[in-house]
Design an enzyme around this catalytic site. Structure first.
Site, mmCIF file in Angstrom:
data_model
loop_
_atom_site.group_PDB
_atom_site.id
_atom_site.type_symbol
_atom_site.label_atom_id
_atom_site.label_comp_id
_atom_site.label_asym_id
_atom_site.label_seq_id
_atom_site.Cartn_x
_atom_site.Cartn_y
_atom_site.Cartn_z
ATOM 1 C CE LYS A 75 -2.012 4.342 4.787
ATOM 2 N NZ LYS A 75 -3.093 4.385 5.798
ATOM 3 C CE LYS B 214 -3.378 -0.066 3.176
ATOM 4 N NZ LYS B 214 -4.114 -0.462 4.406
HETATM 5 N N1 C2G Z 1 -10.440 7.255 9.181
HETATM 6 C C1 C2G Z 1 -11.407 8.178 9.557
HETATM 7 N N2 C2G Z 1 -11.026 9.429 9.932
HETATM 8 C C2 C2G Z 1 -9.719 9.780 9.945
HETATM 9 C C3 C2G Z 1 -8.730 8.841 9.585
HETATM 10 C C4 C2G Z 1 -9.121 7.566 9.208
HETATM 11 O O1 C2G Z 1 -12.618 7.873 9.551
HETATM 12 N N3 C2G Z 1 -9.390 11.046 10.312
HETATM 13 C C5 C2G Z 1 -10.881 5.919 8.775
HETATM 14 C C6 C2G Z 1 -10.501 5.594 7.326
HETATM 15 O O2 C2G Z 1 -11.459 6.157 6.425
HETATM 16 C C7 C2G Z 1 -10.551 4.073 7.330
HETATM 17 C C8 C2G Z 1 -10.102 3.725 8.766
HETATM 18 O O3 C2G Z 1 -10.236 4.929 9.550
HETATM 19 O O4 C2G Z 1 -11.886 3.618 7.128
HETATM 20 C C9 C2G Z 1 -8.664 3.241 8.811
HETATM 21 O O5 C2G Z 1 -7.850 4.233 8.225
HETATM 22 P P1 C2G Z 1 -6.374 3.784 7.735
HETATM 23 O O6 C2G Z 1 -5.687 3.082 8.830
HETATM 24 O O7 C2G Z 1 -5.735 4.979 7.084
HETATM 25 O O8 C2G Z 1 -6.755 2.690 6.636
HETATM 26 P P2 C2G Z 1 -6.342 2.681 5.091
HETATM 27 O O9 C2G Z 1 -4.879 2.858 4.958
HETATM 28 O O10 C2G Z 1 -7.280 3.595 4.416
HETATM 29 O O11 C2G Z 1 -6.612 1.137 4.707
HETATM 30 O O12 C2G Z 1 -8.530 -2.432 2.260
HETATM 31 C C10 C2G Z 1 -8.778 -1.177 2.868
HETATM 32 C C11 C2G Z 1 -7.497 -0.586 3.423
HETATM 33 O O13 C2G Z 1 -6.833 -1.509 4.262
HETATM 34 C C12 C2G Z 1 -7.807 0.690 4.189
#
Ligand code: C2G
Length: 131
Positions: free
Chosen positions: A46, A44
């Site tokens: 990350k 990803k």
């Molecule tokens: N999120 C949120 N508000 C934020 C930050 C994150 O609602 N200020 C939500 C994101 O939209 C997501 C969840 O928290 O639904 C997890 O965020 P991340 O850890 O950044 O996940 P991501 O890298 O988007 O991975 O297959 C899907 C992926 O694994 C999602």
């Protein structure tokens, strides 16, 4: 029992993540979280501060989380929905529309992101304070 599923990296766990997880849990009775493994996060693009095991431990400590499973690939969602008999798939709306293919198997809900907080911003703020 209504089962909910969501996925994420959840590194440097913050209140934006918690808001999402609590709202997801409130939509059902049982929340499954697919947690991105360290290897999948490399895919990803990350770089996590905490390892998968540490991120898993923090999520499992949350009252709203019932089960944490590894997310190893983009392609596992349909199988996970079937295996865990998921009723509702939930993601933040930064993913709006990206997982609509799951509508053939369960409800798909995109919840509003919590503004002004992100793992990237936390890292940036800490780096700025160091200078
Ligand atoms: N999120 C949120 N508000 C934020 C930050 C994150 O609602 N200020 C939500 C994101 O939209 C997501 C969840 O928290 O639904 C997890 O965020 P991340 O850890 O950044 O996940 P991501 O890298 O988007 O991975 O297959 C899907 C992926 O694994 C999602």
């Amino acid at each position: 029992m209504k089962k909910v599923l969501t996925y994420g990296t959840f590194d440097l766990l913050h209140y934006g993540h918690i808001n999402l997880l609590q709202r997801a849990k409130a939509m059902g009775d049982y929340l499954v979280v697919g947690l991105s493994t360290d290897e999948f996060n490399s895919l990803k693009g990350k770089k996590c501060y905490f390892t998968y095991e540490k991120r898993k431990k923090m999520l499992e400590a949350l009252r709203c989380v019932d089960l944490v499973i590894p997310e190893n690939s983009w392609e596992q969602k349909v199988e996970d929905v079937k295996e865990f008999r998921i009723d509702i798939f939930v993601m933040g709306d930064d993913w709006e529309g990206k997982f609509d293919f799951l509508k053939d198997y369960c409800d798909v809900v995109y919840l509003s992101r919590t503004p002004e907080i992100s793992t990237t911003q936390i890292k940036k703020d800490i780096a700025d304070k160091k200078d």
